[in-house]
Enzyme design. Structure first.
Site, PDB file in Angstrom:
ATOM      1  N   GLY A  14     -14.832  15.958  97.774  1.00 31.96           N
ATOM      2  CA  GLY A  14     -15.949  15.924  96.838  1.00 31.96           C
ATOM      3  C   GLY A  14     -16.485  14.522  96.674  1.00 31.96           C
ATOM      4  O   GLY A  14     -16.977  14.135  95.608  1.00 31.96           O
ATOM      5  N   LEU A  18     -20.603  13.718  91.655  1.00 27.06           N
ATOM      6  CA  LEU A  18     -20.713  12.819  90.505  1.00 27.06           C
ATOM      7  C   LEU A  18     -19.526  11.872  90.401  1.00 27.06           C
ATOM      8  O   LEU A  18     -19.689  10.648  90.333  1.00 27.06           O
ATOM      9  CB  LEU A  18     -20.836  13.648  89.223  1.00 27.06           C
ATOM     10  N   VAL A  19     -18.310  12.407  90.380  1.00 25.75           N
ATOM     11  CA  VAL A  19     -17.133  11.566  90.199  1.00 25.75           C
ATOM     12  C   VAL A  19     -16.795  10.823  91.482  1.00 25.75           C
ATOM     13  O   VAL A  19     -16.399   9.653  91.453  1.00 25.75           O
ATOM     14  CB  VAL A  19     -15.933  12.405  89.711  1.00 25.75           C
ATOM     15  N   GLY A  20     -16.984  11.473  92.623  1.00 21.89           N
ATOM     16  CA  GLY A  20     -16.725  10.810  93.895  1.00 21.89           C
ATOM     17  C   GLY A  20     -17.609   9.597  94.103  1.00 21.89           C
ATOM     18  O   GLY A  20     -17.148   8.530  94.534  1.00 21.89           O
ATOM     19  N   TYR A 149     -13.852  30.197  86.717  1.00 18.77           N
ATOM     20  CA  TYR A 149     -13.633  28.796  87.080  1.00 18.77           C
ATOM     21  C   TYR A 149     -12.388  28.256  86.382  1.00 18.77           C
ATOM     22  O   TYR A 149     -11.577  27.541  86.997  1.00 18.77           O
ATOM     23  CB  TYR A 149     -14.863  27.989  86.677  1.00 18.77           C
ATOM     24  N   PRO A 176     -10.453  15.640  82.559  1.00 21.95           N
ATOM     25  CA  PRO A 176     -11.494  14.905  81.839  1.00 21.95           C
ATOM     26  C   PRO A 176     -12.269  15.825  80.913  1.00 21.95           C
ATOM     27  O   PRO A 176     -12.315  17.042  81.115  1.00 21.95           O
ATOM     28  CB  PRO A 176     -12.393  14.400  82.969  1.00 21.95           C
TER      29      PRO A 176
END
Length: 336
Positions: A14, A18-20, A149, A176
């Site tokens: 990923g 966003l986080v990557g 999910y 998170p």
């Protein structure tokens, strides 16, 4: 499969999300050898769905065997906002279970030393005593709005424990709270709350049309800036040795209402007209405050940590969106 290249390879699944992208930013901008910067001998590999379909276990194993990672930060997931989850719960369940099983199985087969997987506070029970803590993950069913999910993500914790019990693998996870920041998904059909608000507010300002926020604006949420989360995930990889998950979040005292968030978006975008709430749309879970006591205790022993103020993080996020909206990067441009 145990022979390793001379460098320490950190593979980020990923990696374009966003986080990557936030982790890539931190690795690229922090001083080499510093607390959160790249260290000598490290090779950071940021993979995306273009490299391999992680739902395919054989393809995932082949890719991992080729890259030979020493460590893995597992961020890849099929994600979406409230309404996307409500409409396709089975898809979110199946796709994420396939991804997570393929990643952990391939990590084991390739003798990866450590895996840090990213979960979400939506995995916690809908009915539970607050604040949320790491020990409450499995105490009841998650909220109905995203149960597919949530259950898929919960199983990562179960798998981590099983890999440790049977094979002594050091696979762990982080939880998170609501993440936002530069590089987020601003597609109006699937975005989470902050990027969706930013995009809609931008369109309303540009077109001179009403800015309408779905729901009542009353629900409360904790938000973490993606670049803060990136630093904490790097800390987890290097310094956190437990299999049990750890919550990564600002204090529960920093909860914000959706109205407060919308006010911040309006200010950052520069919308000068009034906006309204559509109370006929679902609010989702009212609040789910999470305790970061475990994180603070552990990281205090390792130099502490200072979170980015929310207003500054919002301004940086809006600035990135406005600078990139016309390029179409992770943005679906459509009428409001």
């Amino acid at each position: 499969m145990t022979d390793r290249p001379p460098k320490t390879v950190i593979l980020v699944t990923g990696g374009s999300g966003l986080v990557g992208s936030a982790i890539r930013h931190v690795i690229d901008t922090e001083p080499v050898g510093s607390r959160f910067g790249m260290r000598e001998g490290e090779d950071w590999v940021f993979m995306s769905s273009k490299d391999v379909d992680l739902r395919d276990k054989a393809a995932t194993l082949a890719y991992f065997a080729k890259m030979r990672p020493t460590y893995i930060i597992h961020l890849a997931a099929v994600v979406g906002g409230l309404f996307a989850n409500m409409a396709a719960s089975l898809n979110f369940l199946r796709d994420n279970m396939l991804i997570n099983d393929a990643v952990l199985h391939s990590a084991h087969e390739c003798d990866v030393k450590k895996v840090v997987s990213c979960l979400s506070t939506c995995i916690f029970p809908d009915t539970v005593e607050y604040p949320l803590t790491e020990g409450k993950v499995h105490l009841g069913p998650p909220h109905e709005s995203n149960f597919g999910y949530a259950y898929a993500k919960r199983m990562v914790d179960v798998q981590n424990r099983a890999y440790f019990k049977q094979f002594s693998r050091q696979y762990t996870s982080v939880i998170p709270t609501n993440v936002f920041g530069p590089g987020d998904n601003y597609d109006l059909e699937s975005a989470h709350v902050i990027p969706a608000l930013i995009h809609r507010c931008y369109l309303a300002k540009r077109a001179g049309t009403p800015f309408v926020v779905s729901g009542t604006g009353k629900p409360l949420r904790q938000f973490i800036y993606s670049r803060d989360l990136a630093k904490l995930i790097i800390w987890t990889l290097r310094s956190y040795d437990e299999v049990a998950p750890v919550i990564l979040s600002p204090s529960e005292d920093d909860e914000l209402s959706i109205k407060q968030v919308a006010d911040s978006v309006v200010a950052a975008v520069g919308l000068e007209t009034e906006y309204t709430f559509d109370s006929t749309r679902a609010d989702g879970q009212f609040r789910k405050p999470a305790s970061n006591a475990k994180l603070l205790q552990l990281i205090k022993e390792d130099g502490g940590f200072e979170f980015t103020p929310f207003q500054r993080a919002m301004k940086e996020s809006v600035h990135w969106f406005i600078a990139n909206v016309e390029s179409g990067a992770r943005v679906r441009r459509q009428a409001q």
